[in-house]
Each structure stands twice: as structure tokens, then as C-alpha cells.
Design an enzyme around this catalytic site. Structure first.
Site, mmCIF file in Angstrom:
data_model
loop_
_atom_site.group_PDB
_atom_site.id
_atom_site.type_symbol
_atom_site.label_atom_id
_atom_site.label_comp_id
_atom_site.label_asym_id
_atom_site.label_seq_id
_atom_site.Cartn_x
_atom_site.Cartn_y
_atom_site.Cartn_z
ATOM 1 N N ASP A 1 -8.225 1.765 -11.936
ATOM 2 C CA ASP A 1 -8.508 0.335 -11.827
ATOM 3 C C ASP A 1 -9.801 -0.001 -12.564
ATOM 4 O O ASP A 1 -10.900 0.195 -12.052
ATOM 5 C CB ASP A 1 -8.618 -0.047 -10.356
ATOM 6 C CG ASP A 1 -8.836 -1.539 -10.141
ATOM 7 O OD1 ASP A 1 -8.970 -2.264 -11.147
ATOM 8 O OD2 ASP A 1 -8.863 -1.971 -8.975
ATOM 9 N N GLU B 1 -4.014 -1.913 -14.247
ATOM 10 C CA GLU B 1 -3.801 -3.357 -14.132
ATOM 11 C C GLU B 1 -4.663 -4.095 -15.143
ATOM 12 O O GLU B 1 -5.785 -3.699 -15.446
ATOM 13 C CB GLU B 1 -4.070 -3.860 -12.725
ATOM 14 C CG GLU B 1 -5.516 -3.788 -12.272
ATOM 15 C CD GLU B 1 -5.698 -4.297 -10.842
ATOM 16 O OE1 GLU B 1 -6.745 -4.907 -10.572
ATOM 17 O OE2 GLU B 1 -4.804 -4.078 -10.014
ATOM 18 N N ALA C 1 0.167 -1.534 2.522
ATOM 19 C CA ALA C 1 -0.829 -0.827 3.330
ATOM 20 C C ALA C 1 -1.149 -1.599 4.614
ATOM 21 O O ALA C 1 -0.947 -1.095 5.716
ATOM 22 C CB ALA C 1 -2.105 -0.594 2.529
ATOM 23 N N ASN D 1 3.668 -1.723 -3.328
ATOM 24 C CA ASN D 1 2.577 -1.144 -2.554
ATOM 25 C C ASN D 1 2.386 -1.885 -1.240
ATOM 26 O O ASN D 1 2.226 -3.117 -1.236
ATOM 27 C CB ASN D 1 1.267 -1.223 -3.347
ATOM 28 C CG ASN D 1 1.238 -0.296 -4.535
ATOM 29 O OD1 ASN D 1 2.247 0.287 -4.930
ATOM 30 N ND2 ASN D 1 0.059 -0.145 -5.112
ATOM 31 N N ASP E 1 -4.700 5.903 -5.472
ATOM 32 C CA ASP E 1 -4.577 4.447 -5.595
ATOM 33 C C ASP E 1 -5.938 3.798 -5.817
ATOM 34 O O ASP E 1 -6.918 4.132 -5.147
ATOM 35 C CB ASP E 1 -3.943 3.899 -4.307
ATOM 36 C CG ASP E 1 -3.683 2.413 -4.360
ATOM 37 O OD1 ASP E 1 -3.265 1.914 -5.424
ATOM 38 O OD2 ASP E 1 -3.884 1.742 -3.319
#
Length: 277
Positions: free
Chosen positions: A102, A132, A226, A224, A80
């Protein structure tokens, strides 16, 4: 059960797919326990921040892959928010079947070029790629308050990069500890209509349950989470230590955190699942 591939999980899921971040071994164990109780597939995510905490990817990746491979439900292990191409390559070498690259801190053209290159490299190795389209600001840029993804730009970005999933900005923000994010559901529906790959909602810890359900109905696929799990873990550990001030065995209080996370995962997967008819 053998390790699942995230592309298969996302494709086959009738509603939203829960993707939860691993920091400790107990997080991975709890996420899988919660998924097994819910009877749902799940994604274990390892972020660049978690890797930095451990000092290396290999130990936390090996632990997550082992837990995933022993699960009674399909479990995928995903890298991630990787900003480093070398880290992507290491993750693939270690056996992770998907990555989120990313490049949102770069300007648009550099983002497209870097992401397209990573996507092509990963696809040659059968690896699924999430990315993204962001504003300058890195991890928080595309998900900062007020940021919004434009459907036409999102579709163009996917076409130019060849990614398999796209994280979009629709009203969430990372690291929220309160559930008061307001999502633009109409924009989600517009993005779903314009973008030919699954949409990903980052920063979902700040979204109320009923809004998460609505986001899935309007087109979000991978969700997502967390911070919400970390909050549950910490509150349970703190509660155990408050109740047992002389405790010294870490297994007792860490177990309390692990059990709390498992319960939250079961609940959240129920929120993301199909609405009973």
C-alpha cells in the site's frame, strides 16, 4: 492439503474469493472452519495493524500458515496493507505467497515507482502482488467516502507497476459496522473492462449481501472482509459473558466468538459464490 497460492485461487474461482483478516489464532481457525463447511477456498490476511498488535509478524504468520496447511480446502496466507518494504520482505521470507503493498499515501509518481519496485522484487520470488491506486490519505484514502477510481488511470497504473491485482475505490470505506455502503456497479463493470488483472474490493464489511453478489457479477474478484467478523466475534463473546457472569475460563467465551466467525464465513462464501442456476 498443502498451502495454496492466492493466484491459483483467484484464477480458478468461479465467482468471488473471500479474503478475511486474522487477528487471533481463533480467527484463523474460524475462517478455515467456515471455508471447509462451505467447501470453498479462502484467503487468510494479516494486516500491518494486526502485526503491530502482536508486536511481530512471525508468530501470527506461523500460526496462520500452520492452520492453512492443515485445511481440507485451499487456503492462502496474504500480507494485507503493508506500507513498509521491509515487512514485505519479511513476509516473503516467512513463506507468505502474496502481499498487498500500500503506497497510496504517496503521490502518484512515487506510488508507481515504489510499487513497481516491490512488484519486480516479489515476482522474482514467485510472490503475487496486490496494490491500490490511491489518493493521499493512506489506508483510508482510496476507500474514503466519495473516492472513486478512474478506469483509464487504473489501467495505466497496472501497466506501469506490473501488479497482479488492483484494489479500487467504488463506494466502500474501511471499518464500517453498518451494511449501508452504496457501490457504483457501473464503475465496477467499466474497471473490469479496462483493467487486465483481478479487481479487489476493500472495506466490504459495509456492503449488504445482495450488493456483494452484484459486485461480483459486475467484475469484483477478491472481497476483503474484516470488521464484520470482528463485530460477530465481539457480540458472541459479550453474549456469552452476559449469560455467564461468573465465567473465568477464556476458552469458553473465545470459543463462542470463534464459532460465530465460522458461521459468518460460511454464509459470506455462499454470498460470493456462483448464483445457483
Amino acid at each position: 492439503m498443502t498451502l495454496a497460492r492466492i493466484g491459483d485461487i483467484v484464477r480458478d474461482a468461479p465467482a468471488g474469493v473471500g479474503a478475511f483478516n486474522v487477528i487471533l489464532l481463533e480467527h484463523a481457525e474460524a475462517i478455515v472452519t467456515g471455508a471447509e463447511a462451505a467447501g470453498c477456498p479462502v484467503v487468510l490476511q494479516i494486516s500491518e495493524n494486526a502485526i503491530r498488535y502482536h508486536g511481530a509478524l512471525a508468530p501470527v504468520a506461523a500460526a496462520s500458515l500452520a492452520v492453512a496447511g492443515a485445511a481440507a480446502v485451499p487456503v492462502a496466507v496474504h500480507l494485507d496493507h503493508a506500507t513498509d518494504r521491509a515487512l514485505v520482505e519479511e513476509a516473503v521470507a516467512l513463506g507468505l505467497g502474496s502481499v498487498m503493498f500500500d503506497a497510496s499515501a504517496l503521490d502518484d509518481e512515487a506510488n508507481v515507482a515504489a510499487t513497481a519496485d516491490v512488484a519486480a522484487w516479489c515476482h522474482e520470488r514467485g510472490v503475487w502482488v496486490e496494490a491500490e491506486l490511491g489518493e493521499v490519505g493512506g489506508k483510508d484514502g482510496v476507500h474514503a467516502p466519495g473516492a472513486r477510481t478512474k478506469p483509464r488511470e487504473a489501467a495505466d497504473y497496472v501497466a506501469r507497476t506490473g501488479v497482479d491485482a488492483l484494489a479500487v475505490a467504488v463506494g466502500t470505506s474501511h471499518a464500517m459496522t453498518t451494511k449501508d455502503a452504496v457501490l457504483d456497479l457501473d464503475l465496477i463493470a467499466e474497471l473490469r473492462a479496462a483493467v487486465p488483472v483481478p479487481l479487489v474490493l476493500h472495506g466490504s464489511s459495509g456492503v449488504p449481501d445482495h450488493t456483494l453478489r452484484a459486485a461480483v457479477r459486475h467484475g469484483m474478484k477478491k472481497i476483503n472482509i474484516a470488521t464484520h467478523l470482528n463485530k460477530a466475534f465481539t457480540e458472541a463473546v459479550r453474549g456469552h459473558l452476559d449469560a455467564h457472569p461468573t465465567a473465568v475460563d477464556a476458552r469458553a467465551y473465545v470459543r463462542a466468538g470463534r464459532d460465530a466467525v465460522a458461521r459468518e464465513v460460511t454464509h459470506l462464501l455462499g454470498v460470493l459464490g456462483p448464483v445457483p442456476g
